[in-house]
Scaffold this motif. Structure first.
Motif, mmCIF file in Angstrom:
data_model
loop_
_atom_site.group_PDB
_atom_site.id
_atom_site.type_symbol
_atom_site.label_atom_id
_atom_site.label_comp_id
_atom_site.label_asym_id
_atom_site.label_seq_id
_atom_site.Cartn_x
_atom_site.Cartn_y
_atom_site.Cartn_z
ATOM 1 N N SER B 190 0.285 2.022 -3.864
ATOM 2 C CA SER B 190 1.273 2.293 -3.309
ATOM 3 C C SER B 190 1.102 2.596 -1.762
ATOM 4 C CB SER B 190 2.386 3.268 -3.947
ATOM 5 O OG SER B 190 1.516 4.324 -4.081
ATOM 6 N N SER B 191 -0.465 3.045 -1.617
ATOM 7 C CA SER B 191 -0.834 3.569 -0.267
ATOM 8 C C SER B 191 -0.289 2.905 1.010
ATOM 9 C CB SER B 191 -2.293 3.413 -0.206
ATOM 10 O OG SER B 191 -2.783 4.149 0.910
ATOM 11 N N PHE B 192 0.055 1.511 0.895
ATOM 12 C CA PHE B 192 0.554 0.905 2.282
ATOM 13 C C PHE B 192 2.069 1.512 2.437
ATOM 14 C CE2 PHE B 192 2.791 -1.184 -1.510
ATOM 15 C CZ PHE B 192 3.996 -1.321 -1.020
ATOM 16 N N CYS B 208 0.693 -4.427 6.018
ATOM 17 C CA CYS B 208 1.699 -4.755 5.004
ATOM 18 C C CYS B 208 1.244 -5.665 3.923
ATOM 19 C CB CYS B 208 3.048 -4.898 5.289
ATOM 20 S SG CYS B 208 4.312 -4.849 3.874
ATOM 21 N N PRO B 209 0.819 -5.274 2.687
ATOM 22 C CA PRO B 209 0.508 -6.217 1.673
ATOM 23 C C PRO B 209 1.366 -6.992 0.684
ATOM 24 C CG PRO B 209 0.237 -4.080 0.692
ATOM 25 C CD PRO B 209 0.644 -3.953 2.118
ATOM 26 N N VAL B 210 2.812 -6.589 0.914
ATOM 27 C CA VAL B 210 3.731 -6.743 -0.199
ATOM 28 C C VAL B 210 4.821 -7.504 0.828
ATOM 29 C CG1 VAL B 210 3.239 -5.038 -1.670
ATOM 30 C CG2 VAL B 210 4.930 -4.735 0.246
ATOM 31 N N PRO B 211 5.680 -8.222 0.208
ATOM 32 C CA PRO B 211 6.992 -8.842 0.980
ATOM 33 C C PRO B 211 7.882 -7.869 1.136
ATOM 34 C CG PRO B 211 6.702 -10.012 -1.449
ATOM 35 C CD PRO B 211 5.831 -8.803 -1.317
ATOM 36 N N SER B 212 8.687 -8.120 2.504
ATOM 37 C CA SER B 212 9.644 -7.086 3.022
ATOM 38 C C SER B 212 10.825 -6.947 2.106
ATOM 39 C CB SER B 212 10.132 -7.764 4.376
ATOM 40 O OG SER B 212 8.864 -7.928 5.181
ATOM 41 N N ASP B 213 11.154 -7.665 1.353
ATOM 42 C CA ASP B 213 12.272 -7.549 0.332
ATOM 43 C C ASP B 213 11.817 -6.736 -0.905
ATOM 44 O OD1 ASP B 213 10.877 -9.283 -1.284
ATOM 45 O OD2 ASP B 213 12.376 -10.685 -1.274
ATOM 46 N N LEU B 214 10.682 -6.246 -1.014
ATOM 47 C CA LEU B 214 10.147 -5.527 -2.322
ATOM 48 C C LEU B 214 10.956 -4.142 -1.778
ATOM 49 C CD1 LEU B 214 8.010 -5.053 -4.485
ATOM 50 C CD2 LEU B 214 7.059 -3.574 -2.868
ATOM 51 N N SER B 215 11.466 -3.617 -2.849
ATOM 52 C CA SER B 215 12.236 -2.363 -2.911
ATOM 53 C C SER B 215 11.277 -1.512 -3.636
ATOM 54 C CB SER B 215 13.564 -2.219 -3.481
ATOM 55 O OG SER B 215 14.444 -2.720 -2.594
ATOM 56 N N VAL B 273 2.252 -3.643 12.774
ATOM 57 C CA VAL B 273 2.266 -3.610 11.331
ATOM 58 C C VAL B 273 2.072 -5.253 11.111
ATOM 59 C CG1 VAL B 273 3.351 -3.923 9.016
ATOM 60 C CG2 VAL B 273 3.805 -2.101 10.806
ATOM 61 N N ARG B 274 0.740 -5.500 10.620
ATOM 62 C CA ARG B 274 0.359 -6.968 10.205
ATOM 63 C C ARG B 274 0.623 -7.087 8.801
ATOM 64 N NH1 ARG B 274 -4.656 -6.010 11.139
ATOM 65 N NH2 ARG B 274 -5.690 -6.630 9.086
ATOM 66 N N HIS B 275 1.432 -8.464 8.742
ATOM 67 C CA HIS B 275 1.665 -8.759 7.229
ATOM 68 C C HIS B 275 0.610 -9.687 6.691
ATOM 69 C CE1 HIS B 275 5.843 -7.318 7.223
ATOM 70 N NE2 HIS B 275 5.520 -7.465 8.483
#
Lengths: 320, 320
Positions: B190-192, B208-215, B273-275
């Motif tokens: 969860s460091s990101f 950012c290693p996860v999709p933006s819709d991740l809650s 922030v780079r995806h």
């Protein structure tokens, strides 16, 4: 097909061995080899064409199982356990047998590359407790109120993690209270549930240590053995994201058990049951839930008993 | 009041120590003694009138904690842990630090007669997983899908069992994902969640290693430290039949985090922030639930953050 069984000299272990030998196959393969392990040497079994090895060993000692694991069993049944009242009386003993032995077994499977070995462990309704909902389901938390249940719940987590990591192919069956066990009372807190039926059916006196309105979730030894067989035959990928679940028992009250006893064996048998409350037993057993929906087990093809009368009849037939 | 803290050199440990020293009391008693323990010697702290001992030791070795336990601390904070991605990478290390250390600590408390010692352990949202309901509550099963979560869940069961037996007075707080951690990224999956806010707020690039819709279910370091304080101040008998529960975090999506960043620091910050999707990180973090009702914690008086903007403002204020 090579099957290794810990706790093979125990009540379930012996019945499982007999059933496996009478079937002759497991998961569609002929059983060629059985390795039976317990603290004492498991009894001799008649087994044509099956190589049977009987070993007395303390499996909680790291390394002791190595020679068995080196033979790469296809299926391991891990039934060795210290029962509930005994684990409550001796925390260190319970941790060693109910948890450390599981861990040593998992680490051994990992070390011997047994990723494809199907490891079937027996867990228990005793792993449930606390502020439970009216009906327990597959996503209800395990908040055990006894050390046996805590140790089983910890073992479940470890088996699931090893399985998730692909180090072994584990599956854990949470057993309802088993009735009617043959033989004599044991140190399980639930031992009375068999006693109050078995002893009067055999013309002997029994003690009921809990109130009659206590309900329990129960399963016959015959159905438990069938579940152990089915548990080994399932494909690992059918098991979903958690490798432990409750088997489909039935809910019965102590009053129903006594009424069924009366119907089967008469008032005389019923009069052999003496009511003698034991707060220690009641405290442990009343914390176990008695009403479940067992959707995962049913979807996976596990089947329970029809009703209490069937359980009593199966006992009379098996032990007659 | 003597307080011992494992993992005292860590992010939470250092903040907890600072907060305890600024308060001067815990559970209504003046803090006279602090024993700070970690793999490396915890940093010097300024503490008037408080005897501070700083110890570098491997607490997973049985017996190493004996000299500390012999001094009978009133409160022990057990914060030492290997974080999620590291525990996933090294099963044996995770088991040793996240589980065995807890067990050794509990056995030590038992051996030294510390029945009244309040043992506060940090568990985690990572202990949840599997086929979860839409909203997780206090009776939702822990079916962790990562080794860190499994090890924490096992530790919870053991602390609860020792507490139930009256051998120690344990309480386990399941922490939401903590944002915004100061400093640098770490090996937590969860460091990101801290990085994508912290780095741009400091004018630096982040991934950012996860999709933006991740809650995610999150809590600020400030509220977590307050919860650790409150967790030690509660009376044991207020805690009911299970000693572990989720803290009241708030639910935020990655998209909301990025939008809040934009509101606070502008499009320029957001552009930092780079995806760059990382399936390994996504797999771990997406298995953690993000919506909870935390009735037990709220009833016990634990309090979370108001909203995400408050968390960002608290970070800017604390680190400015």
């Amino acid at each position: 097909m090579h099957i290794a069984i810990t706790g093979a000299a125990g009540f379930l272990g012996q019945r499982l061995v007999a059933r496996l030998l009478s079937r002759g196959t497991l998961a569609g393969q002929a059983i060629r080899r059985l390795t039976l392990i317990d603290m004492v040497e498991p009894p001799v079994v008649a087994a044509d064409g099956v190589e049977v090895t009987r070993l007395a060993m303390d499996i909680t000692e790291p390394g002791r199982l190595d020679p068995v694991l080196a033979t790469k069993p296809d299926v391991i049944y891990h039934l060795a356990a210290v029962v509930s009242a005994a684990a409550e009386a001796d925390l260190a003993l319970g941790m060693r047998v109910n948890f450390d032995a599981t861990r040593v077994l998992l680490e051994g499977c990992h070390a011997h590359g047994l990723a494809g070995t199907r490891l079937v462990m027996a867990s228990s309704v005793a792993a449930y407790g606390g502020e439970l909902p009216e009906v327990v389901d597959d996503m209800t938390a395990l908040q055990p109120q006894n050390s046996y249940g805590a140790q089983k719940a910890m073992s479940e987590l470890l088996i699931n993690d090893y399985s998730r990591r692909g180090l072994v192919d584990g599956r854990v069956l949470r057993l309802p209270t088993i009735i009617i066990r043959p033989g004599r009372p044991n140190a399980a807190a639930s031992s009375f549930a068999s006693s109050i039926l078995r002893e009067p059916l055999n013309g002997e006196a029994a003690v009921c240590p809990v109130p009659s309105d206590l309900s329990m979730f129960v399963m016959s030894p015959q159905k438990v053995v069938e579940a152990l067989i089915h548990g080994a035959e399932l494909a690992g990928d059918a098991l979903g994201s958690f490798r432990a679940f409750m088997l489909p028992g039935i809910t019965v009250s102590v009053a129903e058990m006594l009424e069924t006893l009366r119907q089967v064996a008469g008032d005389e048998a019923l009069a052999l049951v003496r009511h003698e409350p034991d707060p220690r037993i009641s405290a442990i057993v009343s914390a176990w839930p008695s009403r479940f929906t067992t959707r995962r087990a049913l979807e996976l093809g596990f089947r329970g008993d029809g009703d209490l009368r069937e359980i009593v009849d199966a006992y009379l037939k098996a032990e007659a």
